[in-house]
Design a protein around this motif. Structure first.
Motif, mmCIF file in Angstrom:
data_model
loop_
_atom_site.group_PDB
_atom_site.id
_atom_site.type_symbol
_atom_site.label_atom_id
_atom_site.label_comp_id
_atom_site.label_asym_id
_atom_site.label_seq_id
_atom_site.Cartn_x
_atom_site.Cartn_y
_atom_site.Cartn_z
ATOM 1 N N ARG A 144 10.826 64.423 74.483
ATOM 2 C CA ARG A 144 11.557 65.185 75.339
ATOM 3 C C ARG A 144 12.457 64.643 76.343
ATOM 4 O O ARG A 144 13.405 65.344 76.727
ATOM 5 C CB ARG A 144 10.471 65.984 76.355
ATOM 6 N N ASP A 145 12.475 63.464 76.509
ATOM 7 C CA ASP A 145 13.374 62.535 77.577
ATOM 8 C C ASP A 145 14.614 62.187 76.669
ATOM 9 O O ASP A 145 15.557 61.552 77.312
ATOM 10 C CB ASP A 145 12.766 61.516 78.397
ATOM 11 N N LEU A 146 14.583 62.190 75.525
ATOM 12 C CA LEU A 146 15.690 61.397 74.508
ATOM 13 C C LEU A 146 16.499 62.577 73.946
ATOM 14 O O LEU A 146 17.451 62.466 73.411
ATOM 15 C CB LEU A 146 14.727 60.718 73.589
ATOM 16 N N GLY A 147 15.676 63.440 73.225
ATOM 17 C CA GLY A 147 16.532 64.449 72.520
ATOM 18 C C GLY A 147 16.550 64.562 70.998
ATOM 19 O O GLY A 147 15.646 63.400 70.534
ATOM 20 N N ILE A 148 17.391 65.200 70.539
ATOM 21 C CA ILE A 148 17.771 64.957 69.018
ATOM 22 C C ILE A 148 17.989 63.718 68.386
ATOM 23 O O ILE A 148 18.582 62.857 69.160
ATOM 24 C CB ILE A 148 18.672 66.122 68.688
ATOM 25 N N GLY A 149 17.228 63.359 67.303
ATOM 26 C CA GLY A 149 17.614 62.094 66.714
ATOM 27 C C GLY A 149 16.461 60.810 67.183
ATOM 28 O O GLY A 149 16.586 59.942 66.518
#
Length: 360
Positions: free
Chosen positions: A50-55
């Motif tokens: 959730r803190d980093l996102g897609i990929g």
């Protein structure tokens, strides 16, 4: 000279270039599409990412609901699956049913409980160090069986558990031309629990067509005391009736061992090699005690057993009784047979229910 198709892989062909296209299917790229990996916005890792996102590992696995079948791979050919990796908890292994379908066939060519396909039939993790199957700590299951297809390939996993199962997986394959003389990969599971008195365990029967047998895995529970492995494996092929063309000399002999695997004296010795092994030993209370469990494999990679019309494979359940006489035993034997053949293939026998597959 024609271009190398990328299928006959080994150290001798590793330097050859090919026009074959490499693809991979996982929970991060369900369809194996070029340039489409790691694009998930939802998945079992979404909270962690959730803190980093897609990929960033949003979808590393899938949840398979009870009573449902998940399509692990759906591929348009021609090509060949070259490697499968997967993992889930051992308690699920007998109730997760692995199936494979080639060229839009209605009946699966492979139908085996997941653990048994990877030589782990007792729902207890055990490492395997062989050429086509490798199982590594702590339950990483790998298949290197070459699985060619011409039109289409589909791999499914059915969850027959009462709860959801989390499955991690990756299917590595190549899209390329498949030669006319390449047959299709098959595998079938059977169980005798127990083996009827003075009868044999049937590993494979009803095979019709042309092909070659390439492997045996047995999960064997001995239900009596004493040495248990005197039984002969027999291959009936191409019209054999009462007597087979190939007859072994004893159970441990077929799996490449000798003299009861007793080394040092008073102990079983496990082993796992490229083509054969007695890799798993589960003993409740010392050597030669009742209900000792074994896992054994034999790969006929360098010596495939070729048949033209039909094939049946059986193994005797034979030990010792008083007066140095053979004892027909009543063991619990579950087997997985591996072979290649030209299609069409005869349908597999109906897979037994959960209770009949259960490890107890």
């Amino acid at each position: 000279m024609s271009m190398f198709n990328g299928l006959d892989m080994g150290i001798g062909s590793l330097a050859r270039v090919s026009n074959a296209k490499t693809r991979s299917i996982s929970a991060e790229n369900f369809n194996g599409e070029k340039g489409k990996g790691g694009m998930a916005t939802e998945g079992t890792g979404a909270g962690c990412a959730r803190d980093l996102g897609i990929g960033w590992k949003v979808s590393p696995s899938v949840e398979i609901a009870p009573g449902t079948t998940f399509t692990m791979a759906d591929i348009e050919g021609p090509g060949a699956i070259q490697h499968i990796w997967l993992t889930c908890f051992p308690s699920h292994w007998r109730n997760m049913i692995l199936r494979m379908y080639w060229d839009d066939e209605e009946q699966p060519s492979v139908e085996v409980p997941l653990g048994d396909f990877f030589c782990n039939g007792w729902q207890e993790r055990c490492n395997v160090n062989s050429q086509p199957v490798a199982v590594n700590p702590a339950g990483g299951m790998n298949s290197f069986w070459l699985m060619p297809f011409r039109k289409h390939a589909k791999i499914t996993v059915e969850n027959r558990e009462s709860d959801k199962v989390v499955l991690y997986y990756q299917v590595d394959y190549t899209l390329t031309d498949v030669p006319d003389d390449m047959a299709y990969f098959h595998a079938q599971w059977r169980r005798s629990n127990p083996v009827p008195y003075k009868d044999v365990h049937t590993i494979l029967d009803g095979v019709k067509g042309k092909g070659h047998y390439v492997g045996t895995y047995l999960a064997w529970q001995v239900n009596n005391t004493g040495w248990w492995g005197e039984g002969e494996i027999k291959f009936y092929m191409d019209g054999d009736k009462e007597f087979p063309t190939i007859c072994g000399t004893g159970t441990e002999d077929y799996f490449g061992g000798a003299w009861n695997w007793e080394q040092p004296i008073g102990q079983y010795s496990t082993y796992s090699t490229a083509y054969l092994g007695m890799h798993q030993l589960i003993k409740p209370d010392g050597l030669y005690r009742s209900q000792t469990r074994f896992g054994m494999y034999r790969w006929h990679i360098m010596d495939p057993i070729r048949f033209e019309e039909d094939l049946k494979v059986t193994i005797q359940d034979l030990g010792w009784r008083s007066g140095r006489r053979y004892l027909p035993q009543q063991s619990d034997i579950a087997s997985t047979a591996f072979w290649y053949q030209l299609e069409p293939h005869a349908p597999h026998p109906e897979l037994p229910g959960n209770d009949e597959r259960e490890v107890i």
